[in-house]
Design a protein around this motif. Structure first.
Motif, mmCIF file in Angstrom:
data_model
loop_
_atom_site.group_PDB
_atom_site.id
_atom_site.type_symbol
_atom_site.label_atom_id
_atom_site.label_comp_id
_atom_site.label_asym_id
_atom_site.label_seq_id
_atom_site.Cartn_x
_atom_site.Cartn_y
_atom_site.Cartn_z
ATOM 1 N N ASP A 1 6.615 -3.758 3.388
ATOM 2 C CA ASP A 1 5.692 -3.478 4.484
ATOM 3 C C ASP A 1 5.905 -4.473 5.623
ATOM 4 O O ASP A 1 5.956 -5.681 5.413
ATOM 5 C CB ASP A 1 4.237 -3.422 4.028
ATOM 6 N N GLY B 1 1.046 -1.663 -2.839
ATOM 7 C CA GLY B 1 0.598 -1.173 -1.536
ATOM 8 C C GLY B 1 -0.835 -0.697 -1.660
ATOM 9 O O GLY B 1 -1.620 -1.255 -2.439
ATOM 10 N N ILE C 1 1.344 -8.043 3.305
ATOM 11 C CA ILE C 1 2.756 -7.705 3.531
ATOM 12 C C ILE C 1 3.590 -8.859 2.954
ATOM 13 O O ILE C 1 3.028 -9.903 2.622
ATOM 14 C CB ILE C 1 3.068 -7.512 5.040
ATOM 15 N N ASN D 1 8.716 0.615 3.015
ATOM 16 C CA ASN D 1 7.366 0.959 3.476
ATOM 17 C C ASN D 1 6.618 1.619 2.326
ATOM 18 O O ASN D 1 7.055 2.644 1.805
ATOM 19 C CB ASN D 1 7.402 1.923 4.669
ATOM 20 N N HIS E 1 0.999 -0.924 7.718
ATOM 21 C CA HIS E 1 2.135 -1.162 6.829
ATOM 22 C C HIS E 1 3.488 -0.870 7.484
ATOM 23 O O HIS E 1 4.523 -1.200 6.924
ATOM 24 C CB HIS E 1 1.984 -0.324 5.554
#
Lengths: 271, 312
Positions: B72, B202, B59, B100, B107
């Motif tokens: 995140d 991600g 993150i 996100n 997440h």
């Protein structure tokens, strides 16, 4: 008339959840739900024998995906006019709706085997109860560690699943059927099979239950397998079973869902 | 009177617990500046559990001249607070965006920590639906497996849903946010920082941690084809190192997914069952990946159920 049916169903689900939560509290491979309630509910006052001579159930002890657990039920003898399995009922003790499926077989089934994919919502026994043509009940069971299969997210490609809803495919081993012998066949049914338990707490919407309730397979008009199914069947129901053709002909599947949709498909079978 | 006092004491106690706890985690949240103003906290290759509280993903945040964008928010409400606190230590520039990358718990569970006037939540246009459908299941799992309670409020949906692309101006640098068709999930977003040419993928990119198919195997492979053409210098994976060379970083994941696709197609063609496929396919790839035994068979099941319909 519709309202009481729905509310009784909701009550059943709530009762199921209560039972499941009670079962969770108990240690180990608990059978309380079966012994105290389910056995009497589905087979009132009937003897059930746990023997090894009738059928065997195969399920993974630890489920990889609780919404897609492969389950195989194998019978120990071929279907003959004199000696055959009439029905196999599958109960998943700690699911919100324990009744998962019921399969009616005939001597024409060749072999009363069935394999499918199911949803498991808790650590639970899954049991297959076979009724033979002499009226006796025989049970095999397995324990599965899984959780959340019924409330698990709907397959992420819900749109694709809805677009091809009702599509069906038969799959055979090879191009030719062997006459007079049990031939394995796979029936793929495209249907999102929504459990109605994927409750949406953010927008307060509920994905309404939408699932296959009945599958009739026949060969040249004669029943091979008639199935009643509930929400425990995974999305895109997949059934593997046998049929014993005595000539060339047409294998047909007729499917109904809880919203009254019907679908059918057929496939020519040549020896 | 006694009642009032005890109530007051409970609040003081709760506040104290929260503060001491916050400090403890804030110290643990390590960050690395992988490019100018791009900070990443590295996750761990573990299953979410009570010990790691689900704080397992990479993150971080990106700092512009006027705005900070969080990418995140963390795997637990605690990690969300810890991240927010760390950002405060690095910069006084306001947080304008929380992006996100997808719906998975590791997440999004820190979202609530950032909810404030002036903070906009950015997500895939299908993220709201995915959050809504998964919330009951996820809340139960958080309670039983992660050891904390989540309320529906923890699922902060995007107020800026992205259907194709969206540009976010942080002041002096622009983030290009792209919504992808179904791949790892049906709500994957990627972020490209134009200033440092850093691509934040991600869970479209797994490194070390075996890829997890929760969307579409075919979709993911076709997205990888498109992603490869992005002219980035470096990439931040959802699981793996804080930064990796682009597009070399894609290789391991692509090989894994391609092999699944090839072998599952062959198994379906050969009339094999899902059980056989789950037991037989790709076992030789075990040494290449962490958490292989936890996700590989599941990936096969998910992909098998997808691929048996692919000709229709």
């Amino acid at each position: 008339m519709k309202i009481p049916v729905t509310s009784s169903r909701i009550l059943m689900i709530i009762a199921g959840l209560l039972l499941a939560s009670q079962a969770l509290r108990a240690e180990g491979e608990d059978e309380t739900a079966w012994n105290t309630t389910l056995k009497q509910q589905f087979f009132p006052n009937r003897a059930i024998e746990e023997d090894q001579q009738t059928l065997e159930i195969t399920a993974p002890y630890r489920a990889e995906d609780p919404a897609l657990v492969p389950l195989q039920i194998t019978s120990k003898f071929p279907q003959t006019k004199e000696n055959f399995i009439k029905n196999i009922t599958v109960i998943i003790d700690n699911n919100p709706v324990p009744f998962s499926a019921s399969f009616d077989f005939t001597p024409e089934s060749g072999k009363a085997d069935i394999a499918t994919r199911m949803r498991f919502n808790a650590y639970t026994h899954v049991r297959a109860i076979a009724e033979t043509n002499d009226g006796k009940l025989h049970m095999a069971k397995a324990f599965v560690k899984a959780s959340g299969g019924c409330s698990a997210p709907i397959g992420t490609d819900l749109e694709a699943a809805k677009a091809r809803m009702g599509k069906m495919k038969f799959r055979f081993d090879g191009d030719k059927a062997t006459l007079g012998q049990p031939n394995p066949v796979q029936l793929l049914i495209s249907h999102p099979n929504i459990t109605g338990m994927q409750m949406d707490q953010i927008s307060r919407m509920v994905q309404p239950a939408h699932y296959v309730t009945e599958v009739k397979v026949s060969f040249e008009g004669k029943a091979v397998m008639t199935t009643k199914t509930d929400i425990a069947i995974s999305a895109d129901p997949n059934l593997r079973f046998y049929f014993a053709p005595d000539k060339a002909g047409e294998l047909k599947a007729e499917v109904k869902d809880n919203l009254g949709n019907t679908y059918s498909a057929s496939q020519a079978v040549t020896p | 009177m006694i009642l009032l006092a005890s109530r007051y004491l409970i609040w003081v106690f709760a506040l104290f617990m929260l503060m001491s706890w916050d400090q403890a985690t804030a110290e643990e949240l390590s960050l690395k500046e992988i490019a100018t103003g791009v900070y990443v906290h590295q996750g761990v290759h573990q299953l979410p559990n009570q010990h790691n509280r689900g704080e397992i993903a990479n993150i971080g945040f990106i700092i512009g001249e006027h705005c900070i964008a969080v990418i995140d928010s963390g795997g637990s409400p605690y990690q969300g607070f810890a991240l927010k606190q760390q950002i405060g230590k690095h910069s006084q520039i306001p947080i304008c965006y929380v992006i996100n990358t997808h719906v998975h718990p590791d997440h999004i569970y820190g979202n609530l920590a950032f909810k404030a006037v002036g903070v906009s939540f950015v997500g895939h246009h299908k993220l709201t639906q995915a959050m809504a459908l998964r919330a009951p299941f996820y809340r139960e799992k958080a309670h039983s497996e992660l050891g904390f309670a989540l309320s529906p409020e923890h699922f902060v949906p995007p107020d800026q849903p992205v259907k194709d692309t969206l540009e976010l101006d942080l002041g002096g640098r622009t983030l290009r946010v792209t919504a992808h068709p179904t791949a790892h999930t049906d709500n994957d977003l990627s972020i490209f920082d134009t200033q440092t040419e850093t691509l934040w993928l991600g869970d479209l990119l797994f490194m070390g941690h075996v890829p997890v198919v929760d969307g579409s195997l075919n979709g993911w492979l076709s997205e990888i084809e498109k992603l490869r053409k992005i002219g980035a210098k470096q990439v931040v994976p959802g699981h793996g190192p804080v930064v990796a060379a682009w597009p070399l970083a894609l290789m391991g994941e692509e090989n894994y997914l391609k092999r699944l696709q090839t072998e599952i197609r062959a198994a379906i063609k050969a009339g094999k069952t899902i059980e056989q496929a789950m037991n037989e396919i790709g076992q030789s790839m075990r040494p290449d990946w962490q958490l292989f035994d936890d996700f590989h068979k599941r990936n096969i099941a998910t992909a098998f159920a997808e691929l048996e319909w692919e000709d229709d």
